[in-house]
Design an enzyme around this catalytic site. Structure first.
Site, PDB file in Angstrom:
ATOM      1  CB  THR B  98      -0.998   0.027   1.142  1.00 42.01           C
ATOM      2  OG1 THR B  98      -1.782  -1.242   1.131  1.00 42.01           O
ATOM      3  CG2 THR B  98      -1.323   1.371   1.114  1.00 42.01           C
ATOM      4  CE  LYS B 174      -5.088  -2.949   0.589  1.00 42.09           C
ATOM      5  NZ  LYS B 174      -3.288  -3.030   0.690  1.00 42.09           N
ATOM      6  CE  LYS B 242       1.822  -0.838   6.256  1.00 36.53           C
ATOM      7  NZ  LYS B 242       0.924  -0.694   4.734  1.00 36.53           N
TER       8      LYS B 242
END
Lengths: 300, 300
Positions: B98, B174, B242
């Site tokens: 990602t 995403k 994150k």
């Protein structure tokens, strides 16, 4: 007939009107009441009945209360022309508004003083399901309350969750559901418009995300409204400052910190402040779009 | 065989290991690499291969990069021992981490300087689906990149969303999905523990809400972990500071206000701060429980 009941539906808004029609279709002698006389007239034209609530009360077996909130529920039941004092022993009140659990407990206790059963019965499903007699009901009450309400519940609901034998448990589950539903609508709007800043079109968003781990029931139901640019109010923005406000009141009283709910509430408050209160709740996306200089489908 | 490729998988964590096994099962000559030598040894024992990446690079046709973030991706591709400089013309990098969309664009341009294709290919589905070769991949890249990657994609993915012909569009989708997934996990935890304060048990929560408008994919997937008191990390708390951090960085750069994402991020940061970073991400419920003095299932 054995399984039909003398039924009143008090509150003929988008949910109550559908409930009244479903009760009528179920064969119950159904009387509709609303502060707006046009709604009662419309119900008469659709084959229902109306009249003077005080006069009819002694013969009513089931009273479904589909008003906006706790204050209106209390007024209908115990206000100046409150119906409970005139009901016969063994009648049941089916209370459908989203209210705090302790309010439901209190109403149940006060009804019991008159020999009247109380079913704590918040509803879920929207106006279309209400009209189809396919609501979900999160119900709690004594076995006697369930027994008295059952024939009408069978006519208006597809699913009745039986959540316990004392009032309050239905309203508790409804509050939990509203927390999630409200946050999911606002989060759908946040994600859809965030995607637009990165070149993800709203229709691609729906196509892809509805098949991914980021999906929710509300996303699949509401995001297509944004794609279509259609904000016809199936459920309006104004529901959410009210319902998420109830959730946060309950939470504060329980010393429960709910920061995500609080953030979502503010987005709906901003939507109402922008004059979008009577649009479909998917219009909360307009708050995000305006803040980011984006143009949603159907806007120019 | 015509449809098999000389394949490297760089990064044998919970996702990468499953991808490597799926590629192997698909008949591809598959080499596994990880900074942790035990993981490469385990892959050897499972029938895979490993070796010196620099020596093998000229013969590799497909390089799948399954590391944690943008910095690790850049290091693997272009760092001191970066693999791209040694790849043959026409090889393809499948980049699964990602990362921000503009980072993906930059990596694609730098690969092109070496005649190497780049598929922007973030993955979704979790470690179980990775091991089954049934991931969802949000992919974007040139037709040549898709063609070069196709035989390996077919072995590791059930669904490949083709989101455009230039890198970045996969990472954008995403980020949108992670925004929703992360918020939905934290909101599930908020609602489940809120319900506990009102007498709604976690198992009743799952039973009822999963059939109501408040449900989400993440709620149905993660809430049962809380009911079972099982925090074995299928996806860990540490993923979310994150990934939601990446979402908010992208949002800030686009001058996009994302208050619900920001609130959810703080709950995961608090979970990490409470030492829960390596537990399943459903453990964010423990933050709520501790704040409200609640005892979750399996706790004493």
């Amino acid at each position: 007939m054995e399984n039909t009941r003398q039924t009143a539906v008090i509150g003929l808004g988008s949910m109550g009107y559908g409930i009244a029609l479903s009760a009528l279709r179920g064969g119950h002698q159904t009387y509709g009441f609303d502060v707006n006389a046009e709604q009662a007239a419309r119900f008469l034209a659709d084959g229902g009945q109306t009249g003077a609530l005080g006069d009819l009360a002694p013969q009513l077996e089931v009273v479904v209360v589909v008003v906006l909130n706790a204050a209106q529920t209390e007024s209908v039941l115990f206000g100046d022309n409150g119906v409970v004092a005139d009901l016969a022993n063994g009648a049941v009140v089916i209370a459908c508004a989203t209210v705090p659990p302790d309010f439901a407990e209190s109403m149940s206790a006060r009804c019991a003083e008159y020999g009247v059963h109380y079913l704590d019965a918040p509803i879920s499903g929207g106006s279309i399901k209400a009209a189809q007699g396919k609501l979900s009901i999160m119900a709690a009450g004594t076995p006697e309350a369930f027994d008295a309400a059952r024939p009408v519940l069978d006519s208006i609901a597809e699913t009745v969750f039986e959540l316990g034998d004392s009032a309050g448990a239905g309203s508790a589950m409804k509050a939990v559901n509203q927390l999630l539903a409200g946050v999911h609508i606002a989060t759908m709007a946040e994600a859809l418009t965030f995607g637009m800043t990165q070149g993800v079109s709203p229709d691609k968003f729906v196509e892809v995300i509805s098949k991914c781990a980021g999906t929710s029931w509300m996303l699949e139901n509401r995001a297509p409204h944004i794609v279509a640019g259609d904000y016809t109010p199936h459920s309006s923005v104004n529901i959410w400052p009210k319902d998420l406000g109830i959730v946060l009141d309950i939470a504060k009283n329980a010393q429960f910190s709910a920061p995500i709910t609080a953030a979502a509430l503010q987005q709906f408050v901003a939507a109402a402040g922008q004059g979008l209160g009577h649009e479909d709740d998917a219009a909360v996306a307009k708050v995000y779009a305006r803040n980011a200089g984006l143009t949603l489908p159907g806007e120019s």
